[in-house]
Design a protein around this motif. Structure first.
Motif, PDB file in Angstrom:
ATOM      1  N   ASN A   1       0.865  -1.216   0.013  1.00  0.00           N
ATOM      2  CA  ASN A   1      -0.062  -0.149  -0.044  1.00  0.00           C
ATOM      3  C   ASN A   1       0.838   1.276   0.187  1.00  0.00           C
ATOM      4  N   ASP A   2       2.105   1.119   0.475  1.00  0.00           N
ATOM      5  CA  ASP A   2       2.824   2.322   0.820  1.00  0.00           C
ATOM      6  C   ASP A   2       3.455   2.669  -0.876  1.00  0.00           C
ATOM      7  N   ASN A   3       3.796   1.633  -1.393  1.00  0.00           N
ATOM      8  CA  ASN A   3       4.478   1.844  -2.709  1.00  0.00           C
ATOM      9  C   ASN A   3       3.282   1.955  -3.863  1.00  0.00           C
ATOM     10  N   CYS A   4       2.027   1.216  -3.565  1.00  0.00           N
ATOM     11  CA  CYS A   4       0.945   1.339  -4.685  1.00  0.00           C
ATOM     12  C   CYS A   4      -0.539   1.579  -3.856  1.00  0.00           C
ATOM     13  N   PRO A   5      -0.287   2.786  -3.407  1.00  0.00           N
ATOM     14  CA  PRO A   5      -1.731   3.044  -2.708  1.00  0.00           C
ATOM     15  C   PRO A   5      -2.817   3.410  -3.580  1.00  0.00           C
ATOM     16  N   LEU A   6      -3.116   2.378  -4.472  1.00  0.00           N
ATOM     17  CA  LEU A   6      -4.199   2.717  -5.553  1.00  0.00           C
ATOM     18  C   LEU A   6      -5.510   2.575  -5.117  1.00  0.00           C
ATOM     19  N   ILE A   7      -6.321   3.658  -5.676  1.00  0.00           N
ATOM     20  CA  ILE A   7      -8.096   3.508  -5.362  1.00  0.00           C
ATOM     21  C   ILE A   7      -8.467   3.916  -7.021  1.00  0.00           C
TER      22      ILE A   7
ATOM     23  N   GLN B   1     -12.438  -8.395  -2.608  1.00  0.00           N
ATOM     24  CA  GLN B   1     -11.193  -7.762  -2.365  1.00  0.00           C
ATOM     25  C   GLN B   1     -11.401  -6.398  -1.425  1.00  0.00           C
ATOM     26  N   LYS B   2     -12.391  -5.946  -1.048  1.00  0.00           N
ATOM     27  CA  LYS B   2     -12.734  -4.969  -0.275  1.00  0.00           C
ATOM     28  C   LYS B   2     -12.442  -5.117   1.021  1.00  0.00           C
ATOM     29  N   ASP B   3     -11.658  -4.159   1.563  1.00  0.00           N
ATOM     30  CA  ASP B   3     -11.387  -4.227   3.251  1.00  0.00           C
ATOM     31  C   ASP B   3     -11.346  -2.696   3.657  1.00  0.00           C
ATOM     32  N   PHE B   4     -12.232  -2.084   4.370  1.00  0.00           N
ATOM     33  CA  PHE B   4     -12.427  -0.858   4.736  1.00  0.00           C
ATOM     34  C   PHE B   4     -11.071  -0.446   5.551  1.00  0.00           C
ATOM     35  N   THR B   5     -10.382  -1.176   6.211  1.00  0.00           N
ATOM     36  CA  THR B   5      -9.256  -0.553   6.901  1.00  0.00           C
ATOM     37  C   THR B   5      -8.057  -0.376   5.889  1.00  0.00           C
ATOM     38  N   ASP B   6      -7.949  -1.338   5.141  1.00  0.00           N
ATOM     39  CA  ASP B   6      -7.175  -1.177   3.857  1.00  0.00           C
ATOM     40  C   ASP B   6      -7.490  -0.069   3.113  1.00  0.00           C
TER      41      ASP B   6
END
Length: 555
Positions: free
Chosen positions: A29-35, A516-521
């Protein structure tokens, strides 16, 4: 004793694996914080650095892929740090290659492969290539969103292999410009934010009781009269006594301005769907042409919010005006769909109206609900004759649905579920998950005035449009949409505050797989993304940042 040691060892091993997995997820997530979250992400060692110049190589003549490549060129060069040249990259130190891949079947899918020397974007066509560009854009530093970024910012992305495709094809955002007029620049800015998060439909609510916002040359009074109201409610409509601000409000978009919006959106692979309300929510029409009401008298563009009893009569003149309006709408908007409203049409006036009662008898209808069904079906025939299809709010199910209509389910999911079971296409936009004018915090004293309700970010994110449907029925769900009604939203800054980040959460609901969904993520990635929103000068609501801070403090 041996068993206790074994259990203790297994527990420690489990914790170690759990911590290791979390570390890998955090690093990803640090390298690919994609939304939205892509379907597949495989990190690789190294980085691709743009340097002071980069070559964009096209291995296709596809015009839409060229459009995606040109968007990337413009974006890279606006940073002021890198020149991008479209050409061949045989001698280039670093290059970005666009190619068509025959094994990619989905129109909006893409594969993005980043190595230290080459970025390869593979897709079936332009849409997939464009969404790959948006992913690449999100991998770049957030400062790149500024028109000219700091000279110390390095244009660099991590090496990664990504395959991605959307869950739904309709990922929409509705902006109500009827209750309050918003300038062109704000609509374009909103399109820019939609682009970044792969939303692909802008629904413009152009007409309502409180204002008519589209130039119609055959009926000029729709804008000379219908676009302006004397004043607006000050405070909430439920306040006693009700108060008004005494300030005239209005405005409209010329046809050329609307074409400009359509073209701006088209360049970003966004379709603009216009909404012309009928037969209810039409008091702005009656103010301009009172002869189209059931009872001819003087009407004003409404200064009040809510549902109004004054609606179009079912006389021939009403159909003639609407056909004239839609004929001009067709020339402005090339969209497959035309939204014709159909919601909240009280039957009070029709039940008293001699013309409407004669029509019920003449057409062999049972009641006023079937009269509305006749109204919608007749307009659908006109729209279909021009090779378009209608969308209507879920009330169009009442009295019998038009044969080819798409149902936009807003009062809940029941209408959408019913329509899907009838093999009708559906766009889910239930108010309990998708109405962005609701309060987003329970601390209402410190929030701007809203219509009512409570819709926090986690509730928006939790939505699953097909949860109550079989897999076969779920095939009729075209997608989802967030709606921003603007009775209590008068400025672009307020609109952004209400829309974001909730519309971003809906973007992930519409794109990413449910499993795939995870709210914390999501919050972790959104927190990193917030720097990008800052660079774009978006006035987003920051509740999620405080919740993350509080959780970290407790840890």
């Amino acid at each position: 004793m041996q068993n206790i040691r074994t259990i203790r060892y297994c527990f420690i091993l489990f914790l170690s694996v759990l911590v290791s997995c979390k570390g890998q997820t955090d690093k990803l997530n640090d390298n690919c914080p994609l939304i939205p979250k892509p379907l597949s992400v495989d990190m690789q060692p190294g980085e691709f650095t743009f340097g002071d110049s980069v070559v964009i190589e096209l291995k296709t003549d596809d015009e839409e892929i060229k459009r995606a490549a040109n968007f990337l060129k413009t974006f890279v060069e606006q940073t002021g740090s890198c020149k991008a040249q479209i050409g061949t990259g045989e001698e280039a130190r670093n290059k970005i290659v666009f190619t068509v891949c025959d094994t990619i079947a989905h129109d909006e899918a893409y594969r993005l492969d980043v190595s230290p020397r080459t970025v390869t974007i593979a897709s079936k066509g332009g849409a997939g290539a464009f969404y790959a560009v948006q992913t690449l854009r999100q991998l770049l530093p957030a400062e790149c969103e500024k028109k000219i970024c700091d000279e110390n910012v390095i244009l660099q992305v991590p090496c990664v292999n990504i395959y991605d495709e959307p869950r739904f094809k309709h990922r929409g955002f509705m902006l109500d410009v009827a209750r309050h007029y918003f300038p062109l620049d704000f609509i374009k800015k909103n399109i820019d934010i939609m682009t970044l998060y792969k939303l692909n439909v802008l629904h413009l609510h152009l007409t309502d009781d409180q204002g008519w916002r589209i130039e119609i040359k055959s009926h000029p009074r729709l804008t000379s009269v219908g676009a302006w109201r004397k004043q607006s409610i000050a405070g909430h409509k439920n306040d006693v006594p009700r108060k008004y601000d005494g300030k005239p409000h209005g405005g409209y978009y010329t046809q050329d301005e609307l074409r400009e919006i359509v073209e701006y959106a088209h360049e970003r692979f966004i379709e603009v769907i216009p909404e012309i309300e009928m037969p209810g929510h039409t008091q702005s029409i009656l103010a301009a042409y009172p002869q189209l009401a059931c009872f001819h008298k003087n009407y004003e563009v409404s200064c009040d919010w809510g549902v109004h009893k004054e609606v179009l009569c079912t006389k021939e003149g009403s159909f003639k005006l609407l056909e004239d309006v839609l004929s001009e709408v067709f020339e402005i908007f090339p969209s497959k769909y035309i939204h014709i409203g159909g919601d909240e049409c009280p039957k009070d006036r029709w039940s008293e109206c001699p013309v409407c009662q004669r029509n019920i008898k003449r057409l062999g209808l049972k009641d006023e609900h079937e009269l509305q069904s006749y109204f919608i079906k007749r307009m659908e025939e006109f729209v279909n004759a021009h090779d378009r299809q209608i969308i209507g709010w879920d009330e169009i199910l009442e009295g019998g649905i038009a044969p080819n209509a798409v149902v936009m389910s807003w009062r809940g999911e029941a209408g959408g579920i019913k329509a899907a079971k009838m093999n009708h296409s559906v766009i889910m936009t239930p108010r309990d998950f998708c109405y962005l004018d609701y309060y987003q915090s329970e601390d209402r004293d410190n929030e701007p005035l809203a219509i009512y309700g409570y819709l926090p970010l986690d509730s928006v994110y939790s939505y699953n449009p097909t949860e109550k449907l079989t897999s076969e029925q779920g095939r009729y769900i075209l997608g989802i949409q967030g709606n921003l009604w603007t009775e209590y939203i008068a400025t672009p800054e307020h609109a952004e505050y209400m829309a974001y980040p909730r519309a971003i959460a809906l973007a992930e609901v519409g794109w990413s797989r449910q499993e795939q969904k995870d709210f914390t993520d999501f919050i972790y990635r959104l927190t990193i993304q917030s720097k990008r929103l800052d660079s774009l000068n978006v006035n987003y609501a920051k509740h999620f940042l405080f919740s993350v801070k509080n959780k970290n403090d407790k840890l």
